[in-house]
Design an enzyme around this catalytic site. Structure first.
Site, PDB file in Angstrom:
ATOM      1  N   TYR A  56       0.873  -1.180   0.000  1.00 17.36           N
ATOM      2  CA  TYR A  56       0.000   0.000   0.000  1.00 17.36           C
ATOM      3  C   TYR A  56       0.906   1.225   0.000  1.00 17.36           C
ATOM      4  O   TYR A  56       1.939   1.238  -0.657  1.00 17.36           O
ATOM      5  CB  TYR A  56      -0.961  -0.072   1.192  1.00 17.36           C
ATOM      6  CG  TYR A  56      -2.188   0.784   0.988  1.00 17.36           C
ATOM      7  CD1 TYR A  56      -2.978   0.661  -0.159  1.00 17.36           C
ATOM      8  CD2 TYR A  56      -2.549   1.737   1.928  1.00 17.36           C
ATOM      9  CE1 TYR A  56      -4.089   1.450  -0.361  1.00 17.36           C
ATOM     10  CE2 TYR A  56      -3.664   2.532   1.745  1.00 17.36           C
ATOM     11  CZ  TYR A  56      -4.434   2.388   0.595  1.00 17.36           C
ATOM     12  OH  TYR A  56      -5.528   3.182   0.393  1.00 17.36           O
ATOM     13  N   LYS A 111     -20.273 -20.346 -10.506  1.00 19.31           N
ATOM     14  CA  LYS A 111     -19.584 -20.133 -11.777  1.00 19.31           C
ATOM     15  C   LYS A 111     -18.161 -19.640 -11.514  1.00 19.31           C
ATOM     16  O   LYS A 111     -17.206 -20.074 -12.173  1.00 19.31           O
ATOM     17  CB  LYS A 111     -20.354 -19.088 -12.586  1.00 19.31           C
ATOM     18  CG  LYS A 111     -19.996 -19.067 -14.052  1.00 19.31           C
ATOM     19  CD  LYS A 111     -20.673 -20.205 -14.779  1.00 19.31           C
ATOM     20  CE  LYS A 111     -20.482 -20.126 -16.265  1.00 19.31           C
ATOM     21  NZ  LYS A 111     -21.340 -21.070 -16.974  1.00 19.31           N
TER      22      LYS A 111
END
Length: 407
Positions: A56, A111
């Site tokens: 970060y 999925k």
């Protein structure tokens, strides 16, 4: 650990909703789904302040600045080229129909985990709170910078055709409606092998498709592209033919490139002498109509959970029988196609998935079991570890050959 704090799992019910919620202890499906079937995981460690400063701020600023100067670097330094958006509006879910976006999420999660399990592709389920065609298109276009591909899922026809077409026109990443093209690719692969098993070529076959929705239209298109002798598509009113005045724009297009034999009448009429039946519609085909098909017919009755022609009846007349169910041989299962198709397309950073790439996927899938053919084995199992690498390689090569690959 943090995920468990936010959404703790349990073996039973607790809290205010306990009285109305399903009891996981008595139903393994609910127990498996509690808390969802997937999670986001970091690929880099954040163990100390040095790790944090790289993952970060301030380290991330260097990467952001580089991408701002050279936008193509986004593929190298973010997950973009490895992740697919699985997008639905919940209007045509499995065999459940229009159940809405929230109820569709278990399927979209499923999925996504199939993408990962069978193709090594990360995927994010996105259920949209709109069924408006323009709103769906605009929403997906605005999300697209975060993704390397878009898999449209369980969107009802005929809107699905326009949504896919317009998204592909506006985006430079693959857009693929699996209900159409995944089904079509696997069907073609199985049909190639079934024809080979019965000493015929595709060009010698006349097929009849029951169902003029998303899957039926895509199957007709890919069979024509692959060189089938003839194919007629049937809807509830019979053969889709140019002499009918009640056709939608999509069905009128279908009538223009199918039915060279100029058949008219009912599905049963069309089956008289046909070599192939492909069912993607539901309903029941009378046995007397099946009996009138050609010798060594090929029956792909793919409606779930009830095939249009039950295998017990189909086997009386057909040389090869396939269904959409896992408890019968020759399951026409989309998971054989879409993970490898996306993996291949994203491997070469393809801008789209072309007809040639779909044909290549079908050929590669058929080839996996080409030397092992039997009446009960014209298509591989989804768990055959040869499938995804074969399809991935074929699609990547086809993308390069067709000029849509960018690396």
């Amino acid at each position: 650990m943090a995920a468990e704090i936010v959404n703790p799992r349990s073996d039973g019910n607790s809290g205010a909703d306990a009285g109305s919620a399903p009891d996981d202890a008595f139903d393994p499906a609910f127990a498996l789904h509690r808390g969802g079937k997937m999670a986001i995981q970091a690929t880099v460690p954040v163990r100390n302040k040095d790790d944090l400063s790289l993952a970060y701020t301030p380290g991330v600023a260097k990467v952001c600045s580089a991408i701002a100067e050279q936008p193509k670097l986004v593929h190298d330094y973010t997950w973009k080229s490895q992740v697919v958006a699985v997008v639905t509006d919940g209007t045509a879910v499995l065999g459940l129909g229009d159940i809405g976006p929230e109820a569709s999420l278990p399927v979209m999660e499923g999925k996504a985990i199939l993408f990962k399990q069978f193709g090594g592709v990360d995927a994010v389920p996105i259920a949209l709170g709109t069924t408006d065609t323009d709103e769906i298109i605009e929403t997906v276009v605005r999300m697209a910078p975060s993704f390397g591909g878009v898999n449209l899922e369980d969107i009802s026809a005929p809107r699905c055709f326009e949504i896919e077409r317009r998204l592909q026109e506006r985006l430079d990443i693959p857009v693929f409606h699996d209900d159409q093209h995944g089904t079509a690719v696997v069907t073609l692969a199985a049909l190639r092998n079934a024809a080979k098993l019965t000493d015929r070529s595709l060009g010698q076959l006349r097929a009849v498709i029951s169902g003029a929705g998303a899957a039926g239209v895509a199957i007709a298109k890919i069979l024509i592209e692959a060189g089938i002798g003839d194919v007629a598509v049937c809807d509830r009113k019979g053969v889709v033919s140019t002499d009918r005045g009640d056709l939608t724009d999509v069905k009128r297009e279908v009538a223009g490139f199918t039915n060279k034999g100029r058949l008219t009448g009912s599905l049963e009429d069309a089956l008289d002498g046909a070599d192939v039946f492909i069912g993607v519609s539901g309903g029941t085909v009378p046995e007397e109509a099946v009996a009138k098909m050609a010798k060594d017919s090929l029956i792909f009755a793919m409606a779930n959970p009830t095939p249009e022609i039950h295998p017990d009846i189909a086997h009386k007349y057909a040389a090869v029988v396939a269904t959409g169910r896992s408890d019968f041989p020759n399951q026409i299962n989309n998971v054989l196609a879409f993970p490898g198709i996306f993996a291949g397309a994203m491997q070469v950073r393809a801008s789209q998935i072309t007809e040639g790439m779909k044909l290549a996927a079908a050929e590669a899938l058929a080839a996996v079991v080409a030397d092992e053919l039997s009446a009960d084995r014209v298509i591989p199992s989804p768990f055959d570890e040869r499938v995804a690498p074969a399809v991935t390689a074929a699609v990547a090569a086809a993308a390069r050959a067709e000029g849509v690959a960018r690396r």
